[in-house]
Design a protein around this motif. Structure first.
Motif, PDB file in Angstrom:
ATOM      1  N   SER A  51       0.822  -1.216   0.000  1.00 24.76           N
ATOM      2  CA  SER A  51       0.000   0.000   0.000  1.00 24.76           C
ATOM      3  C   SER A  51       0.857   1.269   0.000  1.00 24.76           C
ATOM      4  O   SER A  51       0.348   2.345  -0.292  1.00 24.76           O
ATOM      5  CB  SER A  51      -0.929  -0.003   1.216  1.00 24.76           C
ATOM      6  N   PHE A  52       2.134   1.153   0.334  1.00 29.32           N
ATOM      7  CA  PHE A  52       3.038   2.306   0.325  1.00 29.32           C
ATOM      8  C   PHE A  52       3.829   2.419  -0.974  1.00 29.32           C
ATOM      9  O   PHE A  52       4.607   3.360  -1.143  1.00 29.32           O
ATOM     10  CB  PHE A  52       4.019   2.222   1.505  1.00 29.32           C
ATOM     11  N   LEU A  69       8.203   5.520   3.044  1.00 31.50           N
ATOM     12  CA  LEU A  69       6.865   5.553   3.645  1.00 31.50           C
ATOM     13  C   LEU A  69       6.140   6.830   3.235  1.00 31.50           C
ATOM     14  O   LEU A  69       6.092   7.807   3.970  1.00 31.50           O
ATOM     15  CB  LEU A  69       6.955   5.455   5.172  1.00 31.50           C
ATOM     16  N   SER A  70       5.559   6.795   2.050  1.00 29.99           N
ATOM     17  CA  SER A  70       4.781   7.927   1.556  1.00 29.99           C
ATOM     18  C   SER A  70       3.290   7.615   1.743  1.00 29.99           C
ATOM     19  O   SER A  70       2.829   6.516   1.425  1.00 29.99           O
ATOM     20  CB  SER A  70       5.077   8.171   0.077  1.00 29.99           C
ATOM     21  N   PHE A  71       2.554   8.604   2.254  1.00 30.12           N
ATOM     22  CA  PHE A  71       1.122   8.412   2.514  1.00 30.12           C
ATOM     23  C   PHE A  71       0.260   8.999   1.394  1.00 30.12           C
ATOM     24  O   PHE A  71      -0.933   9.215   1.591  1.00 30.12           O
ATOM     25  CB  PHE A  71       0.744   9.035   3.851  1.00 30.12           C
ATOM     26  N   GLU A  72       0.862   9.236   0.233  1.00 28.84           N
ATOM     27  CA  GLU A  72       0.107   9.787  -0.894  1.00 28.84           C
ATOM     28  C   GLU A  72      -0.988   8.822  -1.351  1.00 28.84           C
ATOM     29  O   GLU A  72      -2.078   9.241  -1.726  1.00 28.84           O
ATOM     30  CB  GLU A  72       1.050  10.108  -2.059  1.00 28.84           C
ATOM     31  N   ASN A  73      -0.666   7.514  -1.349  1.00 24.18           N
ATOM     32  CA  ASN A  73      -1.673   6.515  -1.746  1.00 24.18           C
ATOM     33  C   ASN A  73      -2.902   6.588  -0.850  1.00 24.18           C
ATOM     34  O   ASN A  73      -4.043   6.496  -1.316  1.00 24.18           O
ATOM     35  CB  ASN A  73      -1.075   5.113  -1.677  1.00 24.18           C
ATOM     36  N   TYR A  74      -2.670   6.756   0.446  1.00 24.43           N
ATOM     37  CA  TYR A  74      -3.778   6.811   1.400  1.00 24.43           C
ATOM     38  C   TYR A  74      -4.615   8.078   1.208  1.00 24.43           C
ATOM     39  O   TYR A  74      -5.844   8.033   1.278  1.00 24.43           O
ATOM     40  CB  TYR A  74      -3.243   6.734   2.832  1.00 24.43           C
ATOM     41  N   GLN A  75      -3.956   9.187   0.976  1.00 22.36           N
ATOM     42  CA  GLN A  75      -4.685  10.443   0.763  1.00 22.36           C
ATOM     43  C   GLN A  75      -5.552  10.363  -0.494  1.00 22.36           C
ATOM     44  O   GLN A  75      -6.730  10.749  -0.476  1.00 22.36           O
ATOM     45  CB  GLN A  75      -3.691  11.602   0.647  1.00 22.36           C
ATOM     46  N   ALA A 261      -4.183   0.502  -0.438  1.00 18.14           N
ATOM     47  CA  ALA A 261      -4.253   1.518   0.616  1.00 18.14           C
ATOM     48  C   ALA A 261      -5.676   1.617   1.163  1.00 18.14           C
ATOM     49  O   ALA A 261      -5.890   1.693   2.382  1.00 18.14           O
ATOM     50  CB  ALA A 261      -3.784   2.868   0.076  1.00 18.14           C
ATOM     51  N   ILE A 265      -7.349   0.693   5.060  1.00 19.16           N
ATOM     52  CA  ILE A 265      -8.252   1.607   5.786  1.00 19.16           C
ATOM     53  C   ILE A 265      -9.545   0.897   6.173  1.00 19.16           C
ATOM     54  O   ILE A 265     -10.062   1.061   7.285  1.00 19.16           O
ATOM     55  CB  ILE A 265      -8.571   2.841   4.915  1.00 19.16           C
TER      56      ILE A 265
END
Length: 291
Positions: A51-52, A69-75, A261, A265
């Protein structure tokens, strides 16, 4: 005297061997449990690490660790899920269905378990046999019937879940109620309680482990279900989280990095719920199935 010492030495050796055998069995159980835990956790570990990653990184190597560890996918996943609306729809349907299932099933089981007539036995058999009916066998007539009644909406979906879940839930409650003595009912009657007060104030609190089991098992189903909502409420603005998840899978493009991602959630709250309540789940199933 010598024979007595010899027999006591023999007993001591036998006891020592038994203790060593028990320790070995205990160690083997721990190792087996750890291996099974790793097997259970490994797929979720793969989902989290992927997911990262970017889409290119996923296709290059699924098993490798992400570059960062980028949270762009989650956003982006939260935005495309229309997370707040789909979350509220899923919560409304899940919580509403659970309330119906818990109260209808527990009251039905209480009435059936306390009534010893032949009719009660037949009704319980009819309810229990619902466990054997596959959903695919009633899917088309069910949707057709609810369509004619203008119930292809959220309340209609809750009623469908109630009808499909009531058999298993009543079965669990009925088994647990067989272990609760009737003397409690009689004592409550002497104190002036009516039937509903006995159910609400005496019986239902004693059914807490079974209620937790019913809630957890049905939450896993209602929260993750795709088929029934897609048949009944797949309209603009009425989508649940599982329905919205298919936004990431088009005919020519599959956005695995965003889908994974979004999956983290969606799945994480359910896993935490199950882990927190697993002791009650095991006790509730044993109470409902064994007694």
């Amino acid at each position: 005297m010598i024979e007595t010492r010899h027999s006591s030495t023999k007993k001591g050796n036998t006891k020592s061997r038994r203790q060593k055998k028990k320790k070995l069995q205990h160690s083997l159980l721990i190792v087996s449990g750890l291996l099974l835990a790793c097997l259970w956790f490994y797929p979720f570990f793969l989902i989290v690490i992927n997911s990262f990653k970017t889409k290119a990184e996923i296709f290059q190597s699924t098993l490798s660790l992400p570059g960062g560890l980028s949270f762009e996918n989650y956003q982006e996943a939260l935005e495309k899920l229309d997370f707040i609306r789909s979350l509220m729809n899923s919560l409304l349907i899940t919580v509403g269905s659970l309330i119906l299932v818990v109260f209808v099933s527990s009251m039905a089981a209480y009435a059936l378990s306390r009534n010893t007539s032949r009719l009660s036995s037949v009704l319980y058999f009819v309810v229990a046999i619902g466990l054997l009916i596959p959903f695919q066998g009633i899917m088309i007539p069910l949707i057709s019937l609810f369509g004619r009644m203008n119930l292809l909406n959220q309340p209609g979906l809750m009623i469908m879940y109630l009808g499909l879940a009531v058999s298993m839930s009543t079965f669990l409650y009925y088994g647990a109620l067989r272990g609760i003595p009737r003397s409690l009912d009689e004592a409550a009657i002497i104190d002036g309680a009516n039937t509903f007060q006995i159910y609400w104030k005496v019986i239902l609190p004693l059914l807490k482990p079974t209620t937790v089991t019913v809630i957890v098992l049905n939450t896993l189903w209602f929260w993750n279900d795709y088929l029934l909502p897609s048949l009944s409420i797949n309209k603009a603005g009425m989508y649940t989280i599982p329905l919205r998840m298919f936004y990431f899978f088009g005919e020519f493009n599959k956005q695995w990095h965003l889908a994974l991602a979004a999956l983290v959630i969606v799945v994480l709250p359910i896993i935490l719920l199950f882990v927190a309540l697993q002791k009650h789940v095991v006790k509730g199933i044993s109470d409902g199935a064994v007694k």
